[in-house]
Each structure stands twice: as structure tokens, then as C-alpha cells.
Design an enzyme around this catalytic site. Structure first.
Site, PDB file in Angstrom:
ATOM      1  N   VAL A 196       0.961  -3.639   3.904  1.00 36.92           N
ATOM      2  CA  VAL A 196       0.894  -4.958   4.549  1.00 36.92           C
ATOM      3  C   VAL A 196       2.191  -5.764   4.402  1.00 36.92           C
ATOM      4  O   VAL A 196       2.321  -6.820   5.000  1.00 36.92           O
ATOM      5  CB  VAL A 196      -0.304  -5.809   4.061  1.00 36.92           C
ATOM      6  CG1 VAL A 196      -1.627  -5.210   4.485  1.00 36.92           C
ATOM      7  CG2 VAL A 196      -0.251  -6.049   2.562  1.00 36.92           C
ATOM      8  N   TYR A 219      -4.407   2.797   7.721  1.00 40.34           N
ATOM      9  CA  TYR A 219      -5.610   1.970   7.857  1.00 40.34           C
ATOM     10  C   TYR A 219      -6.573   2.561   8.891  1.00 40.34           C
ATOM     11  O   TYR A 219      -6.637   3.764   9.073  1.00 40.34           O
ATOM     12  CB  TYR A 219      -5.235   0.508   8.192  1.00 40.34           C
ATOM     13  CG  TYR A 219      -4.246  -0.072   7.222  1.00 40.34           C
ATOM     14  CD1 TYR A 219      -4.587  -0.239   5.882  1.00 40.34           C
ATOM     15  CD2 TYR A 219      -2.971  -0.441   7.605  1.00 40.34           C
ATOM     16  CE1 TYR A 219      -3.698  -0.770   4.961  1.00 40.34           C
ATOM     17  CE2 TYR A 219      -2.066  -0.974   6.696  1.00 40.34           C
ATOM     18  CZ  TYR A 219      -2.435  -1.128   5.383  1.00 40.34           C
ATOM     19  OH  TYR A 219      -1.546  -1.649   4.480  1.00 40.34           O
ATOM     20  N   TYR A 222      -2.570  -2.738 -10.918  1.00 34.44           N
ATOM     21  CA  TYR A 222      -2.551  -2.494  -9.470  1.00 34.44           C
ATOM     22  C   TYR A 222      -1.688  -3.544  -8.761  1.00 34.44           C
ATOM     23  O   TYR A 222      -0.891  -3.207  -7.875  1.00 34.44           O
ATOM     24  CB  TYR A 222      -3.993  -2.511  -8.953  1.00 34.44           C
ATOM     25  CG  TYR A 222      -4.124  -2.452  -7.457  1.00 34.44           C
ATOM     26  CD1 TYR A 222      -3.996  -1.249  -6.775  1.00 34.44           C
ATOM     27  CD2 TYR A 222      -4.369  -3.609  -6.713  1.00 34.44           C
ATOM     28  CE1 TYR A 222      -4.116  -1.200  -5.390  1.00 34.44           C
ATOM     29  CE2 TYR A 222      -4.492  -3.564  -5.336  1.00 34.44           C
ATOM     30  CZ  TYR A 222      -4.360  -2.361  -4.676  1.00 34.44           C
ATOM     31  OH  TYR A 222      -4.474  -2.320  -3.311  1.00 34.44           O
ATOM     32  N   SER A 235       0.796  -1.237   0.000  1.00 37.72           N
ATOM     33  CA  SER A 235       0.000   0.000   0.000  1.00 37.72           C
ATOM     34  C   SER A 235       0.825   1.282   0.000  1.00 37.72           C
ATOM     35  O   SER A 235       0.284   2.351  -0.294  1.00 37.72           O
ATOM     36  CB  SER A 235      -0.932   0.037   1.213  1.00 37.72           C
ATOM     37  OG  SER A 235      -2.171  -0.520   0.880  1.00 37.72           O
TER      38      SER A 235
HETATM   39  N1  GLU Z   1      -1.940  -5.119  -2.615  1.00 34.75           N
HETATM   40  C1  GLU Z   1      -2.582  -5.099  -1.342  1.00 34.75           C
HETATM   41  C2  GLU Z   1      -4.088  -5.252  -1.525  1.00 34.75           C
HETATM   42  O1  GLU Z   1      -4.630  -4.718  -2.430  1.00 34.75           O
HETATM   43  C3  GLU Z   1      -2.230  -3.820  -0.652  1.00 34.75           C
HETATM   44  C4  GLU Z   1      -2.762  -3.825   0.719  1.00 34.75           C
HETATM   45  C5  GLU Z   1      -1.998  -2.992   1.685  1.00 34.75           C
HETATM   46  O2  GLU Z   1      -0.778  -2.950   1.727  1.00 34.75           O
HETATM   47  O3  GLU Z   1      -2.718  -2.372   2.476  1.00 34.75           O
HETATM   48  O4  GLU Z   1      -4.741  -5.920  -0.782  1.00 34.75           O
END
Ligand code: GLU
Length: 306
Positions: A260, A242, A190, A65
Site C-alpha cells: 500500500v 490483493y 509486524y 506488504s
Molecule cells: N502494514 C500494512 C497493513 O498491515 C500492510 C498492508 C499492505 O501493504 O497491503 O495494513
């Protein structure tokens, strides 16, 4: 007076050791669960060019993220305030991959850091560039001055194979008319974007333009004007960590973006960028030892935006 950063990082490195086994590595992207939990690195990039690091600061990790910040900066620098017609600027109060709010808010994501908002940024960049993920990668390489920064295609593939929720979010937004490119194009880009790997040292350098009010400190290249950089810092503070953004602001007191993969980039505007990585996450999805390290950093240096 400039704090003794080397001594402070050494203190933090010692203090986090008991925490390294407490977090849990992300497992919903299978490839991320193969990373050993008990790792920690931290790096500072000060705006005068001095750098400090401790632990595994030269170890590559998956930004996940945190790449949303670079995608947003790139989209904002090209499209300006037009992006706010398609994404909001409020914390969501929901998990980063939730669909609930999106349904009753008619496909307009709350902010660019939840997955729905990041998918809209990918869509905007996909309209503007041949491949949005390559545009974000090139942007990351240029602001970090590191041509070796790259995707981790094993991680990207692993995420794509399990991206059911992101597909659902993208389809819902497509139905509401807030996704202009094909869902498969946006999800593929993405997943590759999220797989970009960096070291803490590279990440601190890459983020330093946001600490220097939108201008890359070593090259003088202006990515964003001062006002736009202020706005991205504000979004990081309110939405960058978050559901725990309030608690993070209380404990750390800096704008930050987490991922994450266990990384966190935080900024002391006008002074430095700091990157920390420890793959064990807490219940909110933020690096457990990383958050603690930043809390100790702002306490020991008496640096914060407040
Ligand atoms: N690629 C992860 C997703 O889309 C990123 C999530 C994250 O790091 O918060 O779930």
C-alpha cells in the site's frame, strides 16, 4: 535479443505521466497519506548485473506488504513445508485485512500475503529470532547488499496506533491457537517490518534472488532451492496483488508483490527483477501507475511467464 531497456523505461515514464494524479495514497495508516501522489520510479536488476532506472528510482518509499515476501522467504528457508500447517496457499478473494474468512476457517489464514497470514509468518519468526522485524531487516539488507536499508519508525508508530484490525486478526488467531507469541509482540514486530523503506533500485536488487531461482545473482548465495523459489513465485502470481491477482496476471503476466506504499516488485524468472513505485493506489490497493507501467513493460519487451 535483449530489449532496449533504457528506451523502454523512458517510453513508460512518459506514458504514465497522465495517470499520476489518478490514484489515491493510502490513508488508513496516517503517515502514508503525507506522501505526494504524483511520483513515479522504476528500476530493473538484470541477472547479468546490468541495471536500468527511470524517474524517482532512488527515492525511498514504504515497502509495507512487499516485506511479507521477504518474511515468507526467510520463514520458508528456515522452516520449510512446516509453515503450511499454519497458513494456506489459496487466494482469499477477500480484502487483505478481512476477518470474515478467518472465523469460519478456524484461524488458518488463506495465504501468507494477506495480513492474517503475514502475522503468522511474524509469529513463526518471533519464535525463531529474538526480534523477527530485525531478522527481516537484516535479511533485506543482505539480499540488497545495502547496509543503509532501515525501518521508518514514524510510519511504524503511525501504523501501530491505528492497527485495530490487525490486533483483531491477531487476537482471533490467538484464540484459535495459531499465534504462539503474545499479540503485542507480533503486532509491534509486524508494524516495524512493514515500515522498511527502500528505493526501487534497492528493491529490484533485493528481489533478484527470486528471479534467479532462489540464488542471489551477484554473490551466488543460495537463499532457497530451485523448487522453493518456484513455489514462492507461484504464490506471488496467485496471491501477491490483493484481490486483483487475476486481473494483474491477465494484464502483466508476471509474479509480483505489491504494497500500500505504492511499490510493486515483479519477476521475469531467469532474466530480471523489476521494481516500480508510484504512491497513488487504485481501488484494489495496487499502485495505479505502477500496474500500468508493468503492463506496458511486458508488452513492450514481450517478456512474461506465459
Ligand atoms: N502494514 C500494512 C497493513 O498491515 C500492510 C498492508 C499492505 O501493504 O497491503 O495494513
Amino acid at each position: 535479443m535483449t530489449p532496449d531497456y533504457a528506451a523502454i523505461l523512458a517510453t513508460i515514464h512518459a506514458e504514465v505521466q497522465p495517470l499520476l494524479s489518478e490514484g489515491k495514497v493510502a490513508s488508513y495508516i496516517p503517515q502514508l497519506s503525507t506522501v505526494a501522489v504524483d511520483q513515479f520510479g522504476m528500476a530493473l536488476y538484470c541477472l547479468d548485473g546490468s541495471t536500468y532506472e527511470v524517474g524517482a528510482a532512488q527515492q525511498k518509499f514504504s515497502l509495507q506488504s512487499i516485506t511479507k515476501l521477504f518474511a515468507l522467504a526467510l520463514a520458508f528457508s528456515r522452516e520449510g513445508d512446516a509453515i503450511w500447517a499454519r497458513v494456506g496457499r489459496e487466494p482469499s478473494g477477500n480484502p487483505f485485512n478481512s476477518l470474515v474468512q478467518l472465523e469460519y476457517e478456524r484461524g488458518k489464514p488463506r495465504n501468507p500475503f494477506i495480513n492474517a497470514g503475514a502475522l503468522v509468518m511474524t509469529d513463526i519468526l518471533s519464535t525463531r529470532f529474538v526480534q523477527s522485524d530485525v531478522a527481516v531487516l537484516q535479511f533485506a539488507r543482505s539480499i540488497a547488499a545495502e547496509a543503509g536499508i532501515d525501518f521508518d519508525l514514524t510510519v511504524a508508530q503511525s501504523e501501530r496506533e491505528t492497527a485495530h484490525r490487525n490486533y483483531a486478526i491477531a487476537h482471533l488467531m490467538k484464540d484459535f491457537g495459531n499465534l504462539h507469541n503474545p499479540v503485542s509482540t507480533v503486532i509491534d514486530s509486524y508494524c516495524r517490518q512493514c515500515s522498511i523503506s527502500m528505493t526501487c533500485a534497492e528493491l529490484a536488487k533485493a528481489g533478484s534472488f527470486l528471479a534467479q531461482h532462489g540464488t542471489v545473482p551477484w554473490s551466488g548465495l543460495q537463499i532457497l532451492d530451485r523448487s522453493s523459489a518456484k513455489r514462492l513465485n507461484a504464490l506471488m502470481l496467485t496471491c501477491g496483488t490483493y484481490d486483483a491477482a487475476g486481473d494483474f496476471a491477465y494484464r502483466v503476466g508476471l509474479p509480483a508483490k505489491s504494497g500500500v506504499g505504492g511499490g510493486i516488485l515483479a519477476l521475469v524468472p531467469g532474466e530480471l527483477a523489476v521494481a516500480v513505485w508510484s504512491p497513488g493506489l487504485d481501488a484494489t490497493g495496487n499502485s495505479l501507475a505502477g500496474t500500468y507501467a508493468l503492463e506496458r513493460f511486458t508488452t513492450l519487451t514481450a517478456r512474461s511467464i506465459f
